[in-house]
Design a protein around this motif. Structure first.
Motif, PDB file in Angstrom:
ATOM      1  N   GLY A  79       0.771  -1.228   0.000  1.00  0.00           N
ATOM      2  CA  GLY A  79       0.000   0.000   0.000  1.00  0.00           C
ATOM      3  C   GLY A  79       0.804   1.280   0.000  1.00  0.00           C
ATOM      4  O   GLY A  79       0.218   2.370   0.032  1.00  0.00           O
ATOM      5  N   ILE A  80       2.133   1.221  -0.049  1.00  0.00           N
ATOM      6  CA  ILE A  80       2.936   2.438  -0.063  1.00  0.00           C
ATOM      7  C   ILE A  80       3.152   2.887  -1.499  1.00  0.00           C
ATOM      8  O   ILE A  80       3.640   2.117  -2.332  1.00  0.00           O
ATOM      9  CB  ILE A  80       4.282   2.238   0.655  1.00  0.00           C
ATOM     10  CG1 ILE A  80       4.045   1.934   2.131  1.00  0.00           C
ATOM     11  CG2 ILE A  80       5.167   3.476   0.496  1.00  0.00           C
ATOM     12  CD1 ILE A  80       5.307   1.744   2.940  1.00  0.00           C
ATOM     13  N   ARG A  81       2.783   4.120  -1.783  1.00  0.00           N
ATOM     14  CA  ARG A  81       2.913   4.697  -3.120  1.00  0.00           C
ATOM     15  C   ARG A  81       4.071   5.689  -3.149  1.00  0.00           C
ATOM     16  O   ARG A  81       4.359   6.348  -2.158  1.00  0.00           O
ATOM     17  CB  ARG A  81       1.618   5.419  -3.512  1.00  0.00           C
ATOM     18  CG  ARG A  81       0.371   4.531  -3.439  1.00  0.00           C
ATOM     19  CD  ARG A  81       0.389   3.447  -4.502  1.00  0.00           C
ATOM     20  NE  ARG A  81      -0.823   2.627  -4.472  1.00  0.00           N
ATOM     21  CZ  ARG A  81      -0.879   1.412  -3.953  1.00  0.00           C
ATOM     22  NH1 ARG A  81       0.201   0.864  -3.422  1.00  0.00           N
ATOM     23  NH2 ARG A  81      -2.002   0.725  -3.962  1.00  0.00           N
ATOM     24  N   GLY A  82       4.726   5.781  -4.303  1.00  0.00           N
ATOM     25  CA  GLY A  82       5.862   6.687  -4.428  1.00  0.00           C
ATOM     26  C   GLY A  82       7.172   5.954  -4.201  1.00  0.00           C
ATOM     27  O   GLY A  82       7.256   4.727  -4.324  1.00  0.00           O
ATOM     28  N   ASP A  83       8.217   6.725  -3.868  1.00  0.00           N
ATOM     29  CA  ASP A  83       9.544   6.147  -3.712  1.00  0.00           C
ATOM     30  C   ASP A  83       9.650   5.301  -2.443  1.00  0.00           C
ATOM     31  O   ASP A  83       9.023   5.606  -1.425  1.00  0.00           O
ATOM     32  CB  ASP A  83      10.599   7.263  -3.647  1.00  0.00           C
ATOM     33  CG  ASP A  83      10.702   8.045  -4.946  1.00  0.00           C
ATOM     34  OD1 ASP A  83      10.371   7.477  -6.000  1.00  0.00           O
ATOM     35  OD2 ASP A  83      11.113   9.223  -4.888  1.00  0.00           O
ATOM     36  N   ASN A  84      10.464   4.264  -2.517  1.00  0.00           N
ATOM     37  CA  ASN A  84      10.845   3.521  -1.331  1.00  0.00           C
ATOM     38  C   ASN A  84      11.997   4.301  -0.688  1.00  0.00           C
ATOM     39  O   ASN A  84      13.160   4.147  -1.081  1.00  0.00           O
ATOM     40  CB  ASN A  84      11.275   2.098  -1.687  1.00  0.00           C
ATOM     41  CG  ASN A  84      11.422   1.211  -0.473  1.00  0.00           C
ATOM     42  OD1 ASN A  84      11.056   1.585   0.644  1.00  0.00           O
ATOM     43  ND2 ASN A  84      11.956   0.012  -0.663  1.00  0.00           N
ATOM     44  N   LEU A  85      11.680   5.146   0.272  1.00  0.00           N
ATOM     45  CA  LEU A  85      12.609   6.133   0.787  1.00  0.00           C
ATOM     46  C   LEU A  85      13.878   5.497   1.341  1.00  0.00           C
ATOM     47  O   LEU A  85      13.842   4.431   1.977  1.00  0.00           O
ATOM     48  CB  LEU A  85      11.939   6.963   1.878  1.00  0.00           C
ATOM     49  CG  LEU A  85      10.679   7.744   1.464  1.00  0.00           C
ATOM     50  CD1 LEU A  85      10.064   8.417   2.674  1.00  0.00           C
ATOM     51  CD2 LEU A  85      11.014   8.764   0.388  1.00  0.00           C
ATOM     52  N   THR A  86      15.000   6.173   1.123  1.00  0.00           N
ATOM     53  CA  THR A  86      16.271   5.756   1.692  1.00  0.00           C
ATOM     54  C   THR A  86      16.893   6.938   2.415  1.00  0.00           C
ATOM     55  O   THR A  86      16.629   8.098   2.092  1.00  0.00           O
ATOM     56  CB  THR A  86      17.262   5.262   0.613  1.00  0.00           C
ATOM     57  OG1 THR A  86      17.513   6.317  -0.313  1.00  0.00           O
ATOM     58  CG2 THR A  86      16.681   4.063  -0.126  1.00  0.00           C
ATOM     59  N   VAL A  87      17.706   6.632   3.426  1.00  0.00           N
ATOM     60  CA  VAL A  87      18.433   7.662   4.164  1.00  0.00           C
ATOM     61  C   VAL A  87      19.902   7.516   3.817  1.00  0.00           C
ATOM     62  O   VAL A  87      20.547   6.513   4.143  1.00  0.00           O
ATOM     63  CB  VAL A  87      18.224   7.525   5.683  1.00  0.00           C
ATOM     64  CG1 VAL A  87      19.076   8.531   6.433  1.00  0.00           C
ATOM     65  CG2 VAL A  87      16.753   7.704   6.023  1.00  0.00           C
ATOM     66  N   ARG A  88      20.439   8.515   3.135  1.00  0.00           N
ATOM     67  CA  ARG A  88      21.857   8.493   2.713  1.00  0.00           C
ATOM     68  C   ARG A  88      22.723   9.099   3.811  1.00  0.00           C
ATOM     69  O   ARG A  88      22.356  10.100   4.416  1.00  0.00           O
ATOM     70  CB  ARG A  88      22.044   9.272   1.404  1.00  0.00           C
ATOM     71  CG  ARG A  88      21.263   8.674   0.231  1.00  0.00           C
ATOM     72  CD  ARG A  88      21.450   9.506  -1.023  1.00  0.00           C
ATOM     73  NE  ARG A  88      20.779   8.913  -2.165  1.00  0.00           N
ATOM     74  CZ  ARG A  88      19.496   9.120  -2.465  1.00  0.00           C
ATOM     75  NH1 ARG A  88      18.761   9.913  -1.684  1.00  0.00           N
ATOM     76  NH2 ARG A  88      18.941   8.544  -3.513  1.00  0.00           N
ATOM     77  N   ILE A  89      23.876   8.489   4.024  1.00  0.00           N
ATOM     78  CA  ILE A  89      24.816   9.011   5.016  1.00  0.00           C
ATOM     79  C   ILE A  89      26.158   9.347   4.380  1.00  0.00           C
ATOM     80  O   ILE A  89      27.065   9.759   5.051  1.00  0.00           O
ATOM     81  CB  ILE A  89      24.996   8.021   6.177  1.00  0.00           C
ATOM     82  CG1 ILE A  89      25.530   6.672   5.686  1.00  0.00           C
ATOM     83  CG2 ILE A  89      23.697   7.834   6.917  1.00  0.00           C
ATOM     84  CD1 ILE A  89      25.916   5.725   6.809  1.00  0.00           C
TER      85      ILE A  89
END
Length: 225
Positions: free
Chosen positions: A215-225
Motif C-alpha cells: 500500500g505504499i505509493r511513491g519512492d521507497n525512501l532511503t536515508v543516505r549518510i
C-alpha cells in the motif's frame, strides 16, 4: 560529530526528505522525548546487543534487557500498567520498505543514533500511504522517546556505517505470529500482519515478497549518510 552536525549532514545528503530532530516541535504530533529511572543501565545493556553485518535483526523480548529491571517503570510511564516486553531492533538498514502501527505506545532508546521514519495516522487511507507523507527524525545517542499509538513507523535507519541499535519496548505479546494472515480482507483487517501489528509495504520491499499488503505509493525512501 555533534548532534547538530549530524542532522545538518543528513539534511544535506537527503534534500528530498523532511528531516528534524526529536527535540524539534515537529516531533510532538508523533511522540515525546523522556527519561526514566534505570535508563543508563538499560542503555549499557543495549550497547552489548549485536549489530548484524548486513540488514536488520529484531528480537521482541531480550532477557539481557529485561533483566535490568525497568519493565515495571516503563509499564507505568507509557502503558497504563500493562505488561510490556523489552527487545531490540539493530542493523545497518537505510530503506523504508514498510510502515506499521500498534494500538499501544512504543519506546525507543539508542546508544548509536538513528533516524526514525514516521507518518501520522491520518496519512493512511484504506491501507494506502503516500511516501511524501513520511517524515524523518534524528534520534541522538542516549536519548529515549515514546512513539504514540497508531503512529506509523518501521525499522530505524542508520546514521553511521557501523549501524544502529534501538531498544523496542511494546505491550507484551506484540509482534507475535498470527494463526492466519489474509491481505484480501476489507478495511484495516487486510493490514493485520502480526499480533498488535498492522503493516503496509512498498511493492519493492522484502515484506512484499513475503505477501504483506502493498500500500505504499511513491519512492521507497532511503536515508543516505
Amino acid at each position: 560529530m555533534t548532534d547538530n552536525a549530524t542532522l545538518c549532514s543528513l539534511r544535506r545528503k537527503n534534500p528530498g526528505l523532511p528531516l528534524y530532530s526529536v527535540h524539534d516541535r515537529e516531533f510532538r504530533r508523533y511522540g515525546t522525548v523522556f527519561s526514566f529511572e534505570g535508563q543508563e543501565r538499560l542503555a549499557e545493556a543495549l550497547a552489548q546487543t549485536p549489530i548484524p553485518e548486513s540488514g536488520n535483526a529484531y528480537v521482541a523480548s531480550e532477557p539481557a534487557l529485561e533483566a535490568v529491571g525497568v519493565n515495571a517503570v516503563l509499564s507505568e510511564a507509557c502503558f497504563g500498567g500493562k505488561a510490556v516486553q523489552a527487545g531490540f531492533c539493530n542493523g545497518r538498514g537505510y530503506t523504508m520498505n514498510a510502515m506499521e502501527y500498534h494500538r499501544c505506545s512504543e519506546i525507543n532508546l539508542t546508544t548509536t543514533g538513528l533516524v526514525l521514519l514516521l507518518a501520522a495516522p491520518e496519512a493512511l487511507h484504506d491501507g494506502v500511504l503516500d511516501a511524501c507523507d513520511v517524515v524523518g527524525f534524528y534520534l541522538p545517542p542516549d536519548t529515549a522517546v515514546e512513539i504514540y499509538p497508531m503512529v506509523m513507523h518501521f525499522a530505524p535507519c542508520r546514521t553511521v556505517e557501523t549501524g544502529f541499535n534501538s531498544l523496542v519496548v511494546l505491550e507484551k505479546g506484540t509482534n507475535m505470529p498470527l494463526d492466519k494472515v489474509d491481505t484480501t480482507l476489507p478495511g484495516e483487517d487486510k493490514l493485520l500482519w502480526m499480533t498488535n501489528k498492522w503493516l503496509t509495504c512498498h511493492p519493492a520491499s522484502p515484506q512484499a515478497e513475503k505477501g504483506a499488503y502493498q500500500g505504499i505509493r511513491g519512492d521507497n525512501l532511503t536515508v543516505r549518510i
